[in-house]
Design an enzyme around this catalytic site. Structure first.
Site, PDB file in Angstrom:
ATOM      1  N   THR A 108     103.006  45.960  82.544  1.00 13.82           N
ATOM      2  CA  THR A 108     103.484  45.708  83.920  1.00 13.82           C
ATOM      3  C   THR A 108     102.746  44.536  84.559  1.00 13.82           C
ATOM      4  OG1 THR A 108     104.395  47.871  84.466  1.00 13.82           O
ATOM      5  CG2 THR A 108     103.364  46.674  86.267  1.00 13.82           C
ATOM      6  N   THR A 133      93.232  40.822  93.017  1.00 15.71           N
ATOM      7  CA  THR A 133      92.116  41.688  93.407  1.00 15.71           C
ATOM      8  C   THR A 133      90.778  40.989  93.194  1.00 15.71           C
ATOM      9  OG1 THR A 133      90.905  43.680  92.729  1.00 15.71           O
ATOM     10  CG2 THR A 133      92.339  42.728  91.088  1.00 15.71           C
ATOM     11  N   ASP A 134      89.779  41.380  93.990  1.00 15.77           N
ATOM     12  CA  ASP A 134      88.424  40.816  93.803  1.00 15.77           C
ATOM     13  C   ASP A 134      87.806  41.271  92.476  1.00 15.77           C
ATOM     14  OD1 ASP A 134      87.933  43.501  94.450  1.00 15.77           O
ATOM     15  OD2 ASP A 134      86.357  43.064  95.912  1.00 15.77           O
ATOM     16  N   GLU A 135      88.399  42.306  91.852  1.00 13.84           N
ATOM     17  CA  GLU A 135      87.807  42.824  90.610  1.00 13.84           C
ATOM     18  C   GLU A 135      87.880  41.807  89.473  1.00 13.84           C
ATOM     19  OE1 GLU A 135      88.528  46.937  89.681  1.00 13.84           O
ATOM     20  OE2 GLU A 135      89.036  47.390  91.762  1.00 13.84           O
ATOM     21  N   TYR A 161      92.023  47.076  83.632  1.00 21.61           N
ATOM     22  CA  TYR A 161      92.787  46.789  84.861  1.00 21.61           C
ATOM     23  C   TYR A 161      92.510  45.369  85.347  1.00 21.61           C
ATOM     24  CZ  TYR A 161      93.594  46.517  89.915  1.00 21.61           C
ATOM     25  OH  TYR A 161      93.965  46.103  91.177  1.00 21.61           O
ATOM     26  N   LYS A 165      94.899  41.987  85.608  1.00 26.88           N
ATOM     27  CA  LYS A 165      95.150  41.302  86.880  1.00 26.88           C
ATOM     28  C   LYS A 165      94.695  39.841  86.805  1.00 26.88           C
ATOM     29  CE  LYS A 165      96.391  42.730  90.358  1.00 26.88           C
ATOM     30  NZ  LYS A 165      97.766  42.800  90.949  1.00 26.88           N
ATOM     31  N   ARG A 284      81.816  56.302  85.493  1.00 27.97           N
ATOM     32  CA  ARG A 284      82.967  55.610  84.878  1.00 27.97           C
ATOM     33  C   ARG A 284      82.435  54.636  83.833  1.00 27.97           C
ATOM     34  NH1 ARG A 284      86.129  52.132  89.187  1.00 27.97           N
ATOM     35  NH2 ARG A 284      87.557  53.889  89.330  1.00 27.97           N
TER      36      ARG A 284
HETATM   37  N1  LIG Z   1      94.423  49.348  96.473  1.00 26.19           N
HETATM   38  C1  LIG Z   1      93.488  48.415  96.572  1.00 26.19           C
HETATM   39  O1  LIG Z   1      92.394  48.668  97.078  1.00 26.19           O
HETATM   40  C2  LIG Z   1      93.772  47.007  96.086  1.00 26.19           C
HETATM   41  C3  LIG Z   1      92.816  46.008  96.329  1.00 26.19           C
HETATM   42  C4  LIG Z   1      93.097  44.705  95.930  1.00 26.19           C
HETATM   43  C5  LIG Z   1      94.297  44.408  95.313  1.00 26.19           C
HETATM   44  N2  LIG Z   1      95.200  45.399  95.067  1.00 26.19           N
HETATM   45  C6  LIG Z   1      96.480  45.034  94.423  1.00 26.19           C
HETATM   46  O2  LIG Z   1      97.505  45.269  95.360  1.00 26.19           O
HETATM   47  C7  LIG Z   1      98.705  45.679  94.700  1.00 26.19           C
HETATM   48  C8  LIG Z   1      99.184  47.006  95.250  1.00 26.19           C
HETATM   49  O3  LIG Z   1      98.145  47.976  95.096  1.00 26.19           O
HETATM   50  P1  LIG Z   1      98.370  49.475  95.580  1.00 26.19           P
HETATM   51  O4  LIG Z   1      97.037  50.088  95.752  1.00 26.19           O
HETATM   52  O5  LIG Z   1      99.345  49.504  96.691  1.00 26.19           O
HETATM   53  O6  LIG Z   1      99.065  50.089  94.272  1.00 26.19           O
HETATM   54  P2  LIG Z   1      99.860  51.448  94.071  1.00 26.19           P
HETATM   55  O7  LIG Z   1      99.482  51.935  92.723  1.00 26.19           O
HETATM   56  O8  LIG Z   1      99.717  52.343  95.249  1.00 26.19           O
HETATM   57  O9  LIG Z   1     101.392  50.979  94.059  1.00 26.19           O
HETATM   58  C9  LIG Z   1     101.947  50.249  92.997  1.00 26.19           C
HETATM   59  C10 LIG Z   1     103.461  50.187  93.214  1.00 26.19           C
HETATM   60  O10 LIG Z   1     104.025  49.372  92.175  1.00 26.19           O
HETATM   61  C11 LIG Z   1     105.133  50.059  91.612  1.00 26.19           C
HETATM   62  N3  LIG Z   1     105.244  49.655  90.206  1.00 26.19           N
HETATM   63  C12 LIG Z   1     104.348  49.871  89.204  1.00 26.19           C
HETATM   64  N4  LIG Z   1     104.820  49.388  88.048  1.00 26.19           N
HETATM   65  C13 LIG Z   1     106.036  48.826  88.332  1.00 26.19           C
HETATM   66  C14 LIG Z   1     107.012  48.151  87.541  1.00 26.19           C
HETATM   67  N5  LIG Z   1     106.835  47.958  86.237  1.00 26.19           N
HETATM   68  N6  LIG Z   1     108.129  47.696  88.167  1.00 26.19           N
HETATM   69  C15 LIG Z   1     108.319  47.887  89.502  1.00 26.19           C
HETATM   70  N7  LIG Z   1     107.441  48.542  90.270  1.00 26.19           N
HETATM   71  C16 LIG Z   1     106.313  49.002  89.701  1.00 26.19           C
HETATM   72  C17 LIG Z   1     104.803  51.543  91.756  1.00 26.19           C
HETATM   73  O11 LIG Z   1     105.953  52.354  91.686  1.00 26.19           O
HETATM   74  C18 LIG Z   1     104.127  51.564  93.120  1.00 26.19           C
HETATM   75  O12 LIG Z   1     105.083  51.699  94.141  1.00 26.19           O
HETATM   76  C19 LIG Z   1      98.351  45.717  93.204  1.00 26.19           C
HETATM   77  O13 LIG Z   1      98.776  44.509  92.634  1.00 26.19           O
HETATM   78  C20 LIG Z   1      96.836  45.832  93.191  1.00 26.19           C
HETATM   79  O14 LIG Z   1      96.304  45.261  92.023  1.00 26.19           O
HETATM   80  C21 LIG Z   1      94.969  46.682  95.441  1.00 26.19           C
END
Ligand SMILES: NC(=O)c1ccc[n+]([C@@H]2O[C@H](COP(=O)([O-])OP(=O)(O)OC[C@H]3O[C@@H](n4cnc5c(N)ncnc54)[C@H](O)[C@@H]3O)[C@@H](O)[C@H]2O)c1
Length: 343
Positions: A108, A133-135, A161, A165, A284
């Site tokens: 994905t 992401t900052d990761e 992960y 990314k 982890r």
């Molecule tokens: N949560 C955090 O703290 C954080 C911090 C920095 C960056 N991010 C980035 O922000 C983005 C969103 O993070 P989040 O926490 O909302 O994630 P989340 O896991 O809550 O949501 C991910 C969404 O993507 C959809 N999805 C997954 N695979 C898919 C596919 N193949 N096709 C279509 N849809 C698909 C899922 O159904 C879900 O709705 C990600 O790219 C993540 O890397 C998150």
């Protein structure tokens, strides 16, 4: 020039049924009343239409249940809705799951991003914001509190992960360099707020404690994360979408670094519970010690700064939201959706 709120736009948002995506949809519909939004989401275990019940009947909103790895579905969605901007959130997002099985992360996060970029290029999409992401920067030593990640910090991801990314970020920037696509990349620190799936630390701990269960604290608890309220993140993404420079990376952070020990004890204090509710667990694998963001570029260049992230107030409000929305999280904890392992 008319203000941005007067510019009609049609955005395709991938992953709009997830935590940050659903908050972003709601935020944009409030802030930019003339825009239309198409939510393109495969509804994996992390995607939940219950995050969007308040906007599902909004005439400016449409939902497409499809996978970003499905080239035809993506191309069709871009064409059918005359999309002029893409905000790409969709990803597998949980580090622990990537340690158990990295397959869906590569598929994905990397291939899915490639499909999105190809489709956007073919459809001449005016703007593509890739959410990173900052990761991807790896980790900082705990004792060097003077160090923070800037946009120039070398990419050095440590988990499956963050490696997936990082690959996606690199692809997005390569499409800008090679094809001249109008791509911008954001890299944000840990988000907190409403509608976060209760496998992530804050909603996991809060919902466990509401149920009288202990909270599993990894290792020595000294790992440090920077915490940003999800709506501050959404505001930063909107600023990047409207005013970010093509081909640039923007770090987004809350200037709110906390160790997991501090996070846990602050939650316990707000919920009037004691340290006996902490259950230390094996760390982890490869757990990054510290993340810290230097967000000077977006502050200077786009005049953005966090205004909703300060603790304890923002954390108290988030805990109150989970207390008030038991009907939202309880089904996710009691009967989680099965995880699809492969594409
Ligand atoms: N949560 C955090 O703290 C954080 C911090 C920095 C960056 N991010 C980035 O922000 C983005 C969103 O993070 P989040 O926490 O909302 O994630 P989340 O896991 O809550 O949501 C991910 C969404 O993507 C959809 N999805 C997954 N695979 C898919 C596919 N193949 N096709 C279509 N849809 C698909 C899922 O159904 C879900 O709705 C990600 O790219 C993540 O890397 C998150």
């Amino acid at each position: 020039m008319s203000p941005p709120s007067q510019t009609p736009r049609t955005l395709l948002v991938t992953g709009g049924a997830g935590f940050i995506g659903s908050n972003f949809l709601r935020f944009v519909l409030e802030q930019r009343p003339t825009w239309r939004i198409v939510n393109f989401d495969a509804l994996t275990y992390a995607g939940n239409l219950a995050n969007l019940t308040d906007i599902e009947d909004d005439p400016r909103y449409a939902f497409i249940h499809a996978d970003i790895r499905d080239r035809e579905a993506v191309a069709q969605a871009l064409a059918d809705h005359s999309v002029d901007g893409v905000v790409h959130f969709a990803a597998e997002s949980h580090v622990d799951r990537s340690i158990m099985d990295s397959g869906p992360f590569l598929s994905t996060n990397v291939i899915g991003t490639q499909v999105m970029l190809d489709a956007a290029r073919q459809a001449n999409i005016a703007r593509f914001v890739h959410i990173g992401t900052d990761e991807v920067y790896g980790e900082l030593p705990l004792e060097r509190t003077d160090l923070k990640f800037t946009e120039e910090t070398p990419i050095q991801p440590n988990s499956p992960y963050s490696a997936s990314k990082a690959a996606a970020d690199m692809l997005a920037l390569a499409y800008h360099h090679t094809f001249g696509m109008n791509v911008v990349v954001t890299r944000c620190s840990n988000n907190f707020g409403p509608y976060q799936y209760p496998e992530k630390v804050i909603p996991l701990f809060v919902t466990n404690l509401i149920d009288g269960k202990k909270v599993p604290l990894y290792g020595d608890g000294k790992n440090v994360r920077d915490w940003l309220h999800v709506i501050d993140h959404c505001e930063a993404i909107l600023a990047v979408l409207e005013r970010g420079l093509p081909g640039e990376v923007y770090n987004i952070g809350g200037n709110n670094e906390r160790s997991n020990n501090e996070l846990t004890r602050t939650i316990l204090k707000i919920m009037a519970l004691g340290e006996e509710m902490i259950q230390p667990v094996t760390d982890r694998l490869g757990h990054d010690r510290r993340y810290a963001i230097d967000a000077a570029k977006i502050k200077r260049g786009l005049n953005w700064q966090p205004t909703r992230s300060a603790w304890p107030t923002a954390l108290e409000q988030t805990i109150a939201w989970y207390r008030d929305h038991e009907h939202w999280w309880r089904p996710l904890k009691e009967k989680p959706k099965p995880v699809k392992v492969s594409a």
